[in-house]
Design an enzyme around this catalytic site. Sequence first.
Site, PDB file in Angstrom:
ATOM      1  N   GLU A 196       0.566  -1.146   0.415  1.00 46.58           N
ATOM      2  CA  GLU A 196       0.350   0.092   0.244  1.00 46.58           C
ATOM      3  C   GLU A 196       0.829   1.256  -0.348  1.00 46.58           C
ATOM      4  O   GLU A 196       0.881   2.457   1.092  1.00 46.58           O
ATOM      5  CB  GLU A 196      -0.869   0.209   1.595  1.00 46.58           C
TER       6      GLU A 196
ATOM      7  N   GLU B 137      -5.854  -8.534  -1.071  1.00 45.57           N
ATOM      8  CA  GLU B 137      -6.292  -8.193  -0.171  1.00 45.57           C
ATOM      9  C   GLU B 137      -7.790  -7.467   0.090  1.00 45.57           C
ATOM     10  O   GLU B 137      -7.731  -6.451  -0.931  1.00 45.57           O
ATOM     11  CB  GLU B 137      -5.371  -6.689   0.466  1.00 45.57           C
TER      12      GLU B 137
HETATM   13  C1  BG6 Z   1      -4.317  -2.967   5.124  1.00 43.51           C
HETATM   14  C2  BG6 Z   1      -3.118  -3.517   5.534  1.00 43.51           C
HETATM   15  O1  BG6 Z   1      -4.405  -1.684   5.228  1.00 43.51           O
HETATM   16  O2  BG6 Z   1      -5.359  -3.554   5.485  1.00 43.51           O
HETATM   17  C3  BG6 Z   1      -3.134  -4.024   6.729  1.00 43.51           C
HETATM   18  O3  BG6 Z   1      -2.232  -4.012   4.166  1.00 43.51           O
HETATM   19  C4  BG6 Z   1      -4.195  -4.754   7.023  1.00 43.51           C
HETATM   20  O4  BG6 Z   1      -1.890  -3.867   6.732  1.00 43.51           O
HETATM   21  C5  BG6 Z   1      -5.631  -4.631   6.338  1.00 43.51           C
HETATM   22  O5  BG6 Z   1      -4.133  -4.803   7.791  1.00 43.51           O
HETATM   23  C6  BG6 Z   1      -6.941  -4.120   6.861  1.00 43.51           C
HETATM   24  O6  BG6 Z   1      -7.024  -3.314   7.675  1.00 43.51           O
HETATM   25  P1  BG6 Z   1      -7.514  -2.868   9.479  1.00 43.51           P
HETATM   26  O7  BG6 Z   1      -6.739  -2.003   9.741  1.00 43.51           O
HETATM   27  O8  BG6 Z   1      -8.087  -3.910   9.319  1.00 43.51           O
HETATM   28  O9  BG6 Z   1      -6.386  -4.054  10.395  1.00 43.51           O
END
Ligand code: BG6
Length: 485
Positions: free
Chosen positions: A175, A376
Amino acid sequence: MSFRKDFLWGGATAANQFEGAWNVNGKGPSCSDMCTGGSHTVSKRITRTIEDGIFYPSHEAIDFYHRYKEDIALFAEMGFKVFRFSIAWTRIFPTGMENSPNESGLKFYENVIDECLKYNIEPLITISHYEVPFALTEKYNGWASREVIDLYMNYCEAIFTRYKGKVKYWLTFNEINSATMPIGGFLSQGILNEGTTDFTNQVDIPKLRFQGLHHQFVASAKAVKLAHEIDPSYKVGCMQLFATMYPFTCNPDDIVMTQKDSRVMNYFCGDVQVRGEYPTYMNRYFRENNIEIKMEDRDLEILKDGCVDFYTFSYYMSICVSSDPENASTGGNILGGAKNPYLKSSDWGWQIDPKGLRYTLNEIYDRYRIPMMIVENGLGAYDKKEINGNINDDYRIEYLKEHIEQMKEAVEDGVDLIGYTPWGCIDLVSASTGEMAKRYGFIYVDKYDDGSGDLSRNRKKSFYWYKQVIESNGEKLENIETVLA
Ligand code: BG6
């Protein structure tokens, strides 16, 4: 038309959020190790030293470091074809500045990679995922300094050389575009300006963040080149946080504002990493925000020579952009934006928008025409363990099912989608809030926000469902009524 036969189904994690063992076998502290726990309403704190009696969620996390065999066996049981994880820079170079790598760190990841290969799981490695060595923050204010490029290259050389022949897919920075927002200053670049204590409310110097981004672009481009030199079969990708933006209304003010915001947030970094040059629209942004990027003579050439091989992104939600400040914000942890009346939100205020994924895949693919992976996606939710130990996470199945259906539509639209790794395939620490309570996994981990828990692993209902999805190459998406283990 459906998913390609060799489609890479799997899951994604990051070292700082699940390994634990933060100071074991020579590992140095990363920026994430200096963050305390927090919640949806209370910001994590960033401390310059480790404070006694304070809970730091990354220090033990879910202890993948000592349990990787058990965890990878569970991934294999689901049928994973790919496993995305990151290497903690500080396991390889504890301060980021050593002359030679820490053998025990290299060995750990070699073991992890070998364990994946044992099950024919392709490793997909993020080189830097929100874990800049804290010593680089102290010495250089992180990526704000150009010196960090060379240090990152030493690290890349060590891992590209060591894992040659075992790994095919690499991502240079997780990211990377999170640093177009103030929160990314510390999170992604290790920039810690005087006076910052709250993770969600950092003392922000935009000039430094954008300079830091320039250094990361140069480093990423050099890494692509180096990877190809070391092993021509390596494929190196970029990774963007894609926050799909819609105009809140058809008012042209909203339309123009959406385009402007989306370019900076969603497209700028991808444009540099895929096309190898700065987009012209950024000139105006820099001018209007008094940002001047310092470049060395060869930088533009380096960017041109280091275009990525594939494009990856995270996708959780979409937001609306409104020119009217009166419009209520969604209240997401990282991204705000006006509330979309057509969408529901997660308990953390992230707006759930499966069709937005189809739209996004099409938009990006039209722009770049290179293979894409969604690395993701997922639903952070409160899971309840029933008395018999079962976790019936139908809401998660529903979320993922609807997103996979839209991925299929995008494939039919002509998008070259090669893989899908839902986030936090095993429960882990939340990056934005530091919580364990915000769970994404197919595998439940007995670990809680006060640090308690026996760390045991439990298959959730979604575990069996995802197994069926992978087995059928994305054809069988309906929920299942399984006898839970
Ligand atoms: C992304 C990141 O922003 O989202 C992860 O690459 C992160 O590291 C994921 O864990 C989900 O976000 P969060 O804040 O719910 O953990």
